[in-house]
Write a protein that holds these residues in place. Structure first.
Motif, mmCIF file in Angstrom:
data_model
loop_
_atom_site.group_PDB
_atom_site.id
_atom_site.type_symbol
_atom_site.label_atom_id
_atom_site.label_comp_id
_atom_site.label_asym_id
_atom_site.label_seq_id
_atom_site.Cartn_x
_atom_site.Cartn_y
_atom_site.Cartn_z
ATOM 1 N N UNK A 69 0.824 -1.210 0.000
ATOM 2 C CA UNK A 69 0.000 0.000 0.000
ATOM 3 C C UNK A 69 0.858 1.260 0.000
ATOM 4 N N UNK A 70 1.940 1.232 0.765
ATOM 5 C CA UNK A 70 2.827 2.395 0.820
ATOM 6 C C UNK A 70 3.509 2.608 -0.527
ATOM 7 N N UNK A 71 3.923 1.541 -1.168
ATOM 8 C CA UNK A 71 4.554 1.644 -2.494
ATOM 9 C C UNK A 71 3.593 2.235 -3.503
ATOM 10 N N UNK A 72 2.348 1.739 -3.506
ATOM 11 C CA UNK A 72 1.343 2.257 -4.436
ATOM 12 C C UNK A 72 1.046 3.723 -4.155
ATOM 13 N N UNK A 130 -4.559 0.313 7.329
ATOM 14 C CA UNK A 130 -3.526 0.548 6.322
ATOM 15 C C UNK A 130 -3.510 2.008 5.879
ATOM 16 N N UNK A 131 -4.705 2.598 5.720
ATOM 17 C CA UNK A 131 -4.789 3.994 5.303
ATOM 18 C C UNK A 131 -4.161 4.923 6.337
ATOM 19 N N UNK A 132 -4.439 4.658 7.604
ATOM 20 C CA UNK A 132 -3.864 5.486 8.673
ATOM 21 C C UNK A 132 -2.345 5.363 8.698
ATOM 22 N N UNK A 133 -1.847 4.136 8.572
ATOM 23 C CA UNK A 133 -0.398 3.918 8.612
ATOM 24 C C UNK A 133 0.286 4.559 7.405
ATOM 25 N N UNK A 134 -0.316 4.410 6.227
ATOM 26 C CA UNK A 134 0.267 4.989 5.013
ATOM 27 C C UNK A 134 0.251 6.513 5.086
ATOM 28 N N UNK A 135 -0.858 7.091 5.555
ATOM 29 C CA UNK A 135 -0.965 8.550 5.645
ATOM 30 C C UNK A 135 0.097 9.117 6.586
ATOM 31 N N UNK A 136 0.312 8.448 7.710
ATOM 32 C CA UNK A 136 1.319 8.920 8.666
ATOM 33 C C UNK A 136 2.725 8.827 8.073
#
Length: 220
Positions: A163-166, A197-203
Motif C-alpha cells: 500500500x505504501x509503495x502504491x 492501512x490507510x492510517x499507517x500509510x498517511x502517517x
C-alpha cells in the motif's frame, strides 16, 4: 420398522431448523434469508477448519474461496461513464476508476484500501468495485483501489508495504499529472483492515514529506 425412516427424517429436520434458526430483532426484514446466510458461513468455517486439520488446505484460503463465491463480478453497465482500468504502480496491482465528467479541470484523487482482515477481499469484485465506481462518478475523482497481497501467502508487513509503495507512486508529480489530479485534493481511505492501512500509510507519507521539506530547508 416402517416408522423409523419417518422418525429419522423428523429428527434431521428439527436438527437442521435448530442449526439455522437465529434469534433476530423483529424489525429485520426477510429474517430467514439472513439466517440461511449465517448458517452458510458457519458451515464454511467448520469445513475450512476440518480441511486444515486434515491437511488439505489452509483455513483462511478455504474461507476466502467461499466468500469469493458470493461476490458478484463487476457489472460493466453500472455507471458506464466511469473508465475502469487495471494497472500496476511500482509492481503493485491497482484498479483505476476515472470519472469522464469535468473535462478541462483537475480532479480529486482517492487512494483506497479494501478491508478483509489482511486476508480476504479484492478491489476488483463485489461491493468494493461498485463503491469505487460510485465515488469516482459522484466526486468527479480518480479512485485508485489497491490490490495488496494477503495472508497467508505473505506475512506482515507486506500488505502495508504494498500500500505504501502504491501510495508513493500515485502521489508522484508525474502520475498526478497523467490523471489530471489536483495535488491539493488527494485523500487516502479504507475500511476495516484497510482503514488501518490507510492510517499507517498517511502517517508515513506525511512524515516522509516533512523530513524532505526539513532537509531542503537545511540545505538552503
Amino acid at each position: 420398522m416402517r416408522g423409523i425412516p419417518l422418525i429419522i427424517t423428523l429428527l434431521l429436520t428439527v436438527s437442521l431448523a435448530y442449526y439455522i434458526y437465529l434469534p433476530l430483532p423483529e424489525a429485520i426484514q426477510r429474517p430467514w434469508k439472513l439466517m440461511l446466510l449465517d448458517a452458510t458461513f458457519r458451515t464454511a468455517v467448520y469445513i475450512a477448519a476440518l480441511k486444515q486439520w486434515l491437511g488439505f488446505d489452509h483455513y483462511i484460503i478455504s474461507i476466502r474461496r467461499t466468500s469469493e463465491f458470493f461476490d458478484k463480478n463487476p457489472d460493466p453497465e453500472f455507471l458506464p461513464g466511469v473508465i475502469v482500468s487495471d494497472e500496476t504502480f511500482s509492481g503493485v496491482p491497482v484498479r483505476v476508476y476515472e470519472a469522464s465528467g469535468g473535462e478541462g479541470g483537475l480532479k480529486r484523487g482517492l487512494l483506497y484500501f479494501h478491508g478483509g482482515g489482511w486476508a480476504m477481499g479484492s478491489a476488483k469484485k463485489g461491493a468494493y468495485d461498485k463503491m469505487s465506481r460510485i465515488w469516482s462518478d459522484e466526486l468527479n475523482a480518480v479512485v485508485v483501489s489497491v490490490e495488496y497481497r494477503l495472508y497467508p501467502e505473505v506475512q506482515f508487513p507486506v500488505p502495508y508495504l504494498d500500500c505504501l509503495t502504491a501510495a508513493k507512486y500515485f502521489l508522484s508529480a508525474e502520475v498526478l499529472s497523467k490523471y489530471s489530479i489536483d495535488p491539493e485534493r488527494v485523500a487516502v481511505s479504507g475500511d476495516s483492515a484497510g482503514g488501518n492501512l490507510a492510517a499507517a500509510v498517511a502517517q508515513e507519507v506525511r512524515t516522509s514529506l516533512y523530513s524532505y521539506s526539513y532537509s531542503v530547508i537545511l540545505q538552503l
